[in-house]
Design a protein around this motif. Structure first.
Motif, PDB file in Angstrom:
ATOM      1  N   ALA A  82       0.975  -1.356   0.026  1.00 27.75           N
ATOM      2  CA  ALA A  82       0.103  -0.078  -0.076  1.00 27.75           C
ATOM      3  C   ALA A  82       0.991   1.316  -0.076  1.00 27.75           C
ATOM      4  CB  ALA A  82      -1.065   0.189   1.243  1.00 27.75           C
ATOM      5  N   SER A  85       2.935   1.379  -3.291  1.00 30.97           N
ATOM      6  CA  SER A  85       1.747   1.465  -4.377  1.00 30.97           C
ATOM      7  C   SER A  85       2.560   0.426  -5.482  1.00 30.97           C
ATOM      8  CB  SER A  85       1.739   2.720  -5.351  1.00 30.97           C
ATOM      9  OG  SER A  85       1.100   3.518  -4.424  1.00 30.97           O
ATOM     10  N   PRO A 113      -1.899  -3.691  -4.859  1.00 28.42           N
ATOM     11  CA  PRO A 113      -2.729  -2.417  -4.469  1.00 28.42           C
ATOM     12  C   PRO A 113      -3.948  -2.486  -5.602  1.00 28.42           C
ATOM     13  CG  PRO A 113      -0.434  -2.210  -5.118  1.00 28.42           C
ATOM     14  CD  PRO A 113      -0.658  -3.587  -5.437  1.00 28.42           C
ATOM     15  N   TYR A 115      -6.651   0.411  -6.543  1.00 30.23           N
ATOM     16  CA  TYR A 115      -6.697   1.877  -7.061  1.00 30.23           C
ATOM     17  C   TYR A 115      -8.147   2.591  -7.180  1.00 30.23           C
ATOM     18  CZ  TYR A 115      -1.680   1.542  -7.514  1.00 30.23           C
ATOM     19  OH  TYR A 115      -0.530   1.126  -7.677  1.00 30.23           O
ATOM     20  N   VAL A 120      -4.117   4.342  -3.937  1.00 32.41           N
ATOM     21  CA  VAL A 120      -4.503   3.367  -3.224  1.00 32.41           C
ATOM     22  C   VAL A 120      -5.716   3.366  -2.461  1.00 32.41           C
ATOM     23  CG1 VAL A 120      -3.254   1.383  -2.083  1.00 32.41           C
ATOM     24  CG2 VAL A 120      -1.796   2.570  -3.738  1.00 32.41           C
ATOM     25  N   VAL A 123      -5.824  -3.109  -0.775  1.00 35.36           N
ATOM     26  CA  VAL A 123      -5.004  -4.137  -1.135  1.00 35.36           C
ATOM     27  C   VAL A 123      -5.637  -5.385  -1.177  1.00 35.36           C
ATOM     28  CG1 VAL A 123      -2.758  -3.039  -0.513  1.00 35.36           C
ATOM     29  CG2 VAL A 123      -3.805  -4.925   1.210  1.00 35.36           C
TER      30      VAL A 123
END
Length: 159
Positions: A82, A85, A113, A115, A120, A123
């Motif tokens: 996280a 990224s 991750p 998005y 982010v 996860v």
């Protein structure tokens, strides 16, 4: 990547797509994706999500044994994925500096991750009892599933 593995991940991706098509609720979609991956992948003992909240990861929907509830950003495999990224694919978690052992039986881990709007927000974490369980083929197949999930998140974004 073997045809069988490509086909298997495509089948899982198709299943995820069918389950979450048109649904923008993040929790519901995380729950179904966790179930598809936990039951659809061999040698996996945990599959689920951690959601980023106030600079820490908080346990989200998952399948497997009870897990750590909060993970500081930048700590452990999930927190590192996280914070950086970056996908983390760890062959032996016991060799990972700062590993957080939620389940002592887990030996390998892959974390991708998730998005939304370029940031982010969560996860996807998958654990295995088998050392070096995950490879580039798994990374690509799981990324396809994360991409489908990220598209569903856009349904809930108001312009």
């Amino acid at each position: 990547m073997t045809n069988t593995k490509i086909q298997h991940y495509q089948e899982l991706a198709d299943q995820v797509q069918a389950l979450i098509a048109g649904e923008s609720n993040m929790i519901a979609n995380m729950a179904n994706i966790s179930a598809v991956l936990y039951w659809g992948l061999k040698n996996v003992n945990w599959a689920g999500f951690y959601v980023l909240q106030e600079q820490q990861l908080v346990l989200g929907p998952f399948q497997g044994k009870p897990a750590c509830i909060r993970i500081p950003l930048g700590k452990g495999v999930c927190g590192t994925a996280a914070a950086d990224s970056q996908v983390q694919m760890i062959d032996d978690v016991h060799q990972f500096a700062g590993h957080i052992a939620c389940d002592a039986q887990s030996n390998a881990e892959i974390v991708l991750p998730v998005y939304q709007s370029g940031k982010v927000i969560a996860v996807l974490d998958i654990d295995s009892t088998v050392i070096a369980r995950f490879d580039e083929d798994d990374k690509q197949g799981l990324q396809k599933i994360v991409d489908i999930f990220q598209q569903s998140l856009q349904l809930g974004v108001k312009n």
